[in-house]
Design a protein around this motif. Structure first.
Motif, short mmCIF file in Angstrom:
data_model
loop_
_atom_site.label_atom_id
_atom_site.label_comp_id
_atom_site.label_asym_id
_atom_site.label_seq_id
_atom_site.Cartn_x
_atom_site.Cartn_y
_atom_site.Cartn_z
N GLN A 41 -6.24 4.33 -5.71
CA GLN A 41 -6.57 3.54 -4.53
C GLN A 41 -7.22 2.22 -4.89
O GLN A 41 -7.10 1.23 -4.17
N ASP A 69 -5.15 -1.96 -5.64
CA ASP A 69 -4.59 -2.39 -4.36
C ASP A 69 -3.37 -3.28 -4.52
O ASP A 69 -2.66 -3.55 -3.56
N ARG A 82 0.83 -1.21 0.00
CA ARG A 82 0.00 0.00 0.00
C ARG A 82 0.86 1.26 0.00
O ARG A 82 0.54 2.24 -0.68
#
Length: 290
Positions: A56, A59, A46
């Motif tokens: 976002q 992932d 992340r």
């Protein structure tokens, strides 16, 4: 099965391989290693994703998997049967394809191999292949080309390295005269250290100017895979898709600090791209992405 250490843990052993010198290699050398139960660091993935600008929703950016493959490659260089000094070889090409997104909560297995075609004279071109598996599922495949420069090579026509020798896998380059701009990346002097903290690649030529100069370089160089990762995140936003496959040839390193330009060709499959100096006079890398 062998243990897969982090790159910082391997830095001193890598430097100690300088005692191998530059031996003649007349016959083809092939080595294989397997690294089992390698955990995936979800927090690091992340952090890397955010640092490189991936959305976002992405992932698990495919480019992160090279960070695993790179560790396996370096560990293979430390094998006593690998004949070359690890600091003396230069990364010149890379291909990475992600076939399936891995699960964060399961370890992976890395199968690493290297092949060095023997030559009486001239530079050597080690080819590393790393297969990443999760159980019986094939997650990704990475193939990296390197050059170990040695004198005495024959002059050849076409694209060559500084010794005048031609890399066996150097492809012809597309015409970028009608390329579209994907913007620029500003790389401050500190970017080598900042990227090292999220990638684990603490190669001193990227983070310490004095060490870079000790290796005959003019100063700190940007990580090549940082440039690739940044372009991947940009093209994902422009094209609204997730990158699954990358092939790249590294040409001229980026001397820090710098601002580089991103270009790509519209309507090609895969998408051809390149990263150049801001004035377009220096081509740092070319590749394709899909």
């Amino acid at each position: 099965m062998a243990q897969l250490d982090s790159i910082p843990q391997m830095l001193l052993p890598v430097m100690l391989t300088l005692t191998r010198g530059n031996p003649p290699i007349k016959e083809t050398i092939s080595l294989e290693q397997t690294f089992d139960n390698v955990t995936l660091d979800a927090a690091n993935i992340r952090e890397y994703s955010a640092f490189c600008g991936f959305q976002q929703s992405a992932d698990f950016p495919a480019t992160w998997l090279y960070l695993l493959a790179q560790r396996a490659q370096i560990a293979t260089m430390l094998d006593g049967k690998f004949p070359l000094a690890a600091p003396g070889i230069v990364h010149i090409s890379n291909s990475l394809e992600m076939f399936d997104k891995p699960s964060f909560d399961k370890p992976v297995t890395l199968k690493s191999s290297v092949k060095i075609e023997g030559k009486e004279k001239g530079s050597l071109f080690p080819i590393f292949t790393v297969e990443i598996l999760q159980g019986s599922k094939k997650i990704a495949l990475c193939r990296s080309g390197y050059i170990a420069k040695r004198g005495g090579g024959e002059k050849t026509e076409g694209k060559s390295d500084k010794t005048g020798e031609k890399s066996s896998d150097a492809p012809s380059q597309p015409d970028f005269s009608a390329a579209k701009s994907a913007g620029t990346i500003v790389m401050p002097d500190s970017i080598g250290w900042d990227y090292a903290k999220v990638s684990g690649d603490f190669n001193p030529i990227h983070i310490a100017g004095l060490m870079a100069k000790a290796f005959g370089l003019p100063g700190k160089l940007a990580h090549g895979w940082y440039s690739v990762s940044m372009f991947a995140s940009v093209i994902e936003r422009i094209k609204s898709f997730s990158v699954k496959k990358i092939e790249v040839q590294f040409q001229k390193p980026v001397l820090l600090p710098a601002t580089v330009a991103l270009e790509y060709l519209e309507g090609t499959t895969p998408i051809a791209f390149r990263i150049t100096s801001e004035d377009k006079k220096i081509v740092h890398l070319v590749g394709t992405i899909e």
